[in-house]
Design a protein around this motif. Sequence first.
Motif, PDB file in Angstrom:
ATOM      1  N   ALA A   1       0.578  -1.049  -0.205  1.00 26.86           N
ATOM      2  CA  ALA A   1      -0.306   0.144   0.288  1.00 26.86           C
ATOM      3  C   ALA A   1       1.053   1.151  -0.132  1.00 26.86           C
ATOM      4  CB  ALA A   1      -0.583   0.040   1.364  1.00 26.86           C
ATOM      5  N   GLY A   2       2.291   1.097  -0.034  1.00 23.73           N
ATOM      6  CA  GLY A   2       2.969   2.211   0.160  1.00 23.73           C
ATOM      7  C   GLY A   2       3.666   2.565   1.445  1.00 23.73           C
ATOM      8  N   LEU A   3       2.709   2.357   2.367  1.00 22.57           N
ATOM      9  CA  LEU A   3       3.275   2.874   3.548  1.00 22.57           C
ATOM     10  C   LEU A   3       4.436   2.650   4.352  1.00 22.57           C
ATOM     11  CD1 LEU A   3      -0.393   1.906   5.499  1.00 22.57           C
ATOM     12  CD2 LEU A   3       0.919   3.975   5.035  1.00 22.57           C
ATOM     13  N   ILE A   4       5.175   3.223   4.807  1.00 17.07           N
ATOM     14  CA  ILE A   4       7.057   2.720   5.709  1.00 17.07           C
ATOM     15  C   ILE A   4       6.570   1.783   7.065  1.00 17.07           C
ATOM     16  CG2 ILE A   4       8.947   3.546   6.875  1.00 17.07           C
ATOM     17  CD1 ILE A   4       8.810   4.634   4.030  1.00 17.07           C
ATOM     18  N   ALA A   5       6.841   0.434   7.250  1.00 17.75           N
ATOM     19  CA  ALA A   5       5.899  -0.492   7.807  1.00 17.75           C
ATOM     20  C   ALA A   5       7.580  -0.028   9.364  1.00 17.75           C
ATOM     21  CB  ALA A   5       6.310  -1.707   7.486  1.00 17.75           C
ATOM     22  N   ILE A   6       7.339   0.108  10.031  1.00 17.69           N
ATOM     23  CA  ILE A   6       7.694  -0.112  11.764  1.00 17.69           C
ATOM     24  C   ILE A   6       7.728  -1.465  12.147  1.00 17.69           C
ATOM     25  CG2 ILE A   6       8.496   1.370  13.673  1.00 17.69           C
ATOM     26  CD1 ILE A   6       7.137   3.834  12.354  1.00 17.69           C
ATOM     27  N   VAL A   7       7.830  -1.808  12.141  1.00 17.93           N
ATOM     28  CA  VAL A   7       8.453  -3.264  12.688  1.00 17.93           C
ATOM     29  C   VAL A   7       8.850  -3.069  13.878  1.00 17.93           C
ATOM     30  CG1 VAL A   7       8.865  -5.497  12.069  1.00 17.93           C
ATOM     31  CG2 VAL A   7       8.374  -4.395  10.389  1.00 17.93           C
ATOM     32  N   CYS A   8       8.572  -3.940  15.001  1.00 20.72           N
ATOM     33  CA  CYS A   8       8.779  -4.233  16.786  1.00 20.72           C
ATOM     34  C   CYS A   8       9.113  -5.864  17.122  1.00 20.72           C
ATOM     35  CB  CYS A   8       7.729  -3.434  17.449  1.00 20.72           C
ATOM     36  SG  CYS A   8       6.845  -2.073  16.606  1.00 20.72           S
ATOM     37  N   VAL A   9      10.675  -5.210  17.429  1.00 21.89           N
ATOM     38  CA  VAL A   9      10.909  -6.666  17.584  1.00 21.89           C
ATOM     39  C   VAL A   9      11.706  -6.365  19.403  1.00 21.89           C
ATOM     40  CG1 VAL A   9      11.517  -7.700  15.894  1.00 21.89           C
ATOM     41  CG2 VAL A   9      13.161  -6.640  16.744  1.00 21.89           C
ATOM     42  N   GLY A  10      11.539  -7.295  20.052  1.00 22.76           N
ATOM     43  CA  GLY A  10      12.084  -7.058  21.426  1.00 22.76           C
ATOM     44  C   GLY A  10      12.290  -8.839  22.447  1.00 22.76           C
ATOM     45  N   GLU A  11      13.021  -8.631  23.394  1.00 23.91           N
ATOM     46  CA  GLU A  11      13.140  -9.784  24.429  1.00 23.91           C
ATOM     47  C   GLU A  11      12.088  -9.540  25.666  1.00 23.91           C
ATOM     48  OE1 GLU A  11      15.897  -8.190  23.826  1.00 23.91           O
ATOM     49  OE2 GLU A  11      16.238  -7.880  25.908  1.00 23.91           O
ATOM     50  N   THR A  12      11.708 -10.626  25.905  1.00 23.17           N
ATOM     51  CA  THR A  12      11.155 -10.590  27.744  1.00 23.17           C
ATOM     52  C   THR A  12      12.385 -10.488  28.590  1.00 23.17           C
ATOM     53  OG1 THR A  12      10.808 -12.432  27.358  1.00 23.17           O
ATOM     54  CG2 THR A  12       8.601 -11.128  26.718  1.00 23.17           C
ATOM     55  N   LEU A  13      11.305 -10.144  29.680  1.00 27.72           N
ATOM     56  CA  LEU A  13      12.726  -9.552  30.711  1.00 27.72           C
ATOM     57  C   LEU A  13      12.905 -12.070  31.228  1.00 27.72           C
ATOM     58  CD1 LEU A  13      14.378  -8.882  32.788  1.00 27.72           C
ATOM     59  CD2 LEU A  13      12.631  -9.152  34.575  1.00 27.72           C
TER      60      LEU A  13
END
Length: 251
Positions: A119-131
């Motif tokens: 669709a032409g959007l910039i995707a801000i893709v989140c990643v990250g570990e838990t404690l």
Amino acid sequence: MRTPIIAGNWKLFKTIAEAGAMVNALKPLVAGTSGVEIVVAPVFTALRPVADALAGSNVRLAAQDCYWEEEGAFTGEVAPRQLKDAGCSHVIIGHSERRQFFGETDETVNKKVKAALAAGLIAIVCVGETLTDREDDATFTIIEKQISGAFAGLSTDSLAGIVIAYEPVWAIGTGKTATDQQAQEVHVFIRKLVGKIFGQPAANAMRILYGGSVKPDNVKGLMAQPDIDGALVGGASLKADSFAAIVNFAC
Ligand code: PGA
């Protein structure tokens, strides 16, 4: 060579009127700021009014999530092209709160990323570990799984439309930021991993943001790290003065 991004994730805060007041207060505080991409992410109902309030400014608009189909019988969902229609240029995908409370998986993140890019959007893709992941020394394994899942089947060219946000779950909303070194270490790992999958030039061009209790008083140290290209800010993005301070410290 990587333009930094400071994105404010407003989560489930603010009415339309409050969102409008916030951006009207923010605009003059960042009007003279250049060399940084400024993004705010209100709730769905405030997107169009905020887009109107931001017209002609240097602040861009993100949604906090999207669906992967273009249209159809999917009650309650919003498609990327509808976000575009509402004035969005960006969309946050795979935030840890979506993963934790709403059943988001690496597979649904992947579908959403593809749909957002189409669709032409910039995707801000989140990643990250838990404690627990971190305490179990599983940080890199988890990040690798999230990144390879999110980007499965993507072409190298499509990476130009993607920004990664590394957000350790234990740092979100807790006031406990990762140290500059802890964040830098994971950012380097992510960049190498993206390089392995898509080639080093694409990885070098990719913006990788840090998120998790970013505040005006810790953004400078984070931004001084060579592989940190900006921030995804929750709590401190809700007020114009603290968000503007973060934006202005970042450039
Ligand atoms: P926080 O949230 O800045 O309030 O920790 C960050 C986020 O969830 O994106």
